[in-house]
Write a protein that holds these residues in place. Structure first.
Motif, short mmCIF file in Angstrom:
data_model
loop_
_atom_site.label_atom_id
_atom_site.label_comp_id
_atom_site.label_asym_id
_atom_site.label_seq_id
_atom_site.Cartn_x
_atom_site.Cartn_y
_atom_site.Cartn_z
N ILE A 1 2.10 7.03 -6.53
CA ILE A 1 0.97 7.93 -6.79
C ILE A 1 1.40 9.38 -6.57
O ILE A 1 1.02 10.27 -7.34
N ASP A 2 2.21 9.61 -5.55
CA ASP A 2 2.62 10.98 -5.20
C ASP A 2 3.65 11.59 -6.14
O ASP A 2 3.88 12.80 -6.09
N LEU A 3 4.26 10.78 -6.99
CA LEU A 3 5.25 11.34 -7.92
C LEU A 3 4.57 12.26 -8.93
O LEU A 3 3.50 11.94 -9.44
N PHE B 1 0.82 -1.20 0.00
CA PHE B 1 0.00 0.00 0.00
C PHE B 1 0.86 1.26 0.00
O PHE B 1 0.68 2.15 -0.81
N ASN B 2 1.80 1.33 0.92
CA ASN B 2 2.64 2.53 1.04
C ASN B 2 3.56 2.70 -0.17
O ASN B 2 3.79 3.84 -0.61
N ALA B 3 4.08 1.61 -0.72
CA ALA B 3 4.93 1.70 -1.91
C ALA B 3 4.12 2.23 -3.10
O ALA B 3 4.63 3.04 -3.89
N CYS B 4 2.89 1.79 -3.21
CA CYS B 4 2.02 2.30 -4.27
C CYS B 4 1.76 3.79 -4.06
O CYS B 4 1.80 4.57 -5.01
N TRP B 5 1.51 4.16 -2.82
CA TRP B 5 1.24 5.57 -2.49
C TRP B 5 2.42 6.46 -2.90
O TRP B 5 2.22 7.56 -3.41
N GLN B 6 3.64 5.98 -2.69
CA GLN B 6 4.82 6.76 -3.08
C GLN B 6 4.82 7.01 -4.59
O GLN B 6 5.19 8.10 -5.03
N ARG C 1 -7.41 5.34 -8.35
CA ARG C 1 -6.44 6.41 -8.58
C ARG C 1 -5.29 5.92 -9.44
O ARG C 1 -4.86 6.60 -10.38
N ALA C 2 -4.76 4.73 -9.13
CA ALA C 2 -3.64 4.20 -9.90
C ALA C 2 -4.02 4.04 -11.37
O ALA C 2 -3.27 4.43 -12.26
N TYR C 3 -5.18 3.49 -11.62
CA TYR C 3 -5.61 3.30 -13.01
C TYR C 3 -5.88 4.65 -13.69
O TYR C 3 -5.57 4.83 -14.87
N ALA C 4 -6.44 5.60 -12.97
CA ALA C 4 -6.66 6.92 -13.56
C ALA C 4 -5.33 7.58 -13.94
O ALA C 4 -5.21 8.18 -15.01
N LEU C 5 -4.34 7.45 -13.07
CA LEU C 5 -3.04 8.05 -13.34
C LEU C 5 -2.34 7.43 -14.55
O LEU C 5 -1.48 8.06 -15.16
N THR C 6 -2.70 6.20 -14.88
CA THR C 6 -2.10 5.56 -16.05
C THR C 6 -2.97 5.75 -17.29
O THR C 6 -2.67 5.19 -18.34
N SER D 1 4.49 -0.73 -12.11
CA SER D 1 4.69 -1.11 -10.70
C SER D 1 3.56 -0.58 -9.83
O SER D 1 3.07 -1.28 -8.93
N MET D 2 3.13 0.64 -10.08
CA MET D 2 2.05 1.23 -9.31
C MET D 2 0.78 0.38 -9.41
O MET D 2 0.13 0.11 -8.39
#
Length: 138
Positions: free
Chosen positions: A8-10, A1-6, A52-57, A20-21
């Protein structure tokens, strides 16, 4: 979870970081599904992270699927304005990614209506900041 969050924040991600996200968001959610004492709140947060991850991609259709599940989970379990607001935020963002302006604006407006209902100032500010990144379109 936290690694994904990092990731997302980029502000920008490489293609490999995007992959990876997605893998991290999917893995995190899967792991939560294995926890016997998980809550509807855990499910809602995991579904939001997937959206959020899918939206960002740029994968708006998949983002919308997860955002709708997030919103349904929050509403069906009466998780309160923070989680419902984030379900609406995820839905608005997924529509924005797909270029569906009217739908985006509808959910964005509804999400903003939940902001003043959030008692915790820090939580309210988190949602406000994310909503501000979704520009209403005319």
């Amino acid at each position: 979870f936290n690694a994904c969050w990092q990731l997302i924040d980029l502000p920008k991600r490489t293609l490999e970081e995007e992959r990876s996200m997605i893998r991290l968001a999917e893995s995190s959610y899967w792991h939560w599904q294995q926890v016997t004492d998980r809550t509807a709140e855990n499910d809602s947060i995991g579904l939001w992270q997937l959206a959020r991850a899918y939206a960002l991609t740029g994968e708006g259709v998949t983002a919308l699927e997860y955002a709708r599940l997030c919103l349904k989970t929050a509403r069906d379990n009466d998780l309160g304005p923070f989680h419902i607001g984030y379900g609406l935020e995820g839905t608005a963002r997924a529509y924005q990614v797909q270029g569906m302006k009217n739908e985006c604006n509808t959910f964005l407006e509804e999400a903003w209506a939940f902001v003043p209902q959030i008692a915790d100032l820090g939580s309210r500010e988190l949602l406000e900041a994310d909503l501000q990144t979704i520009a209403p379109k005319s």
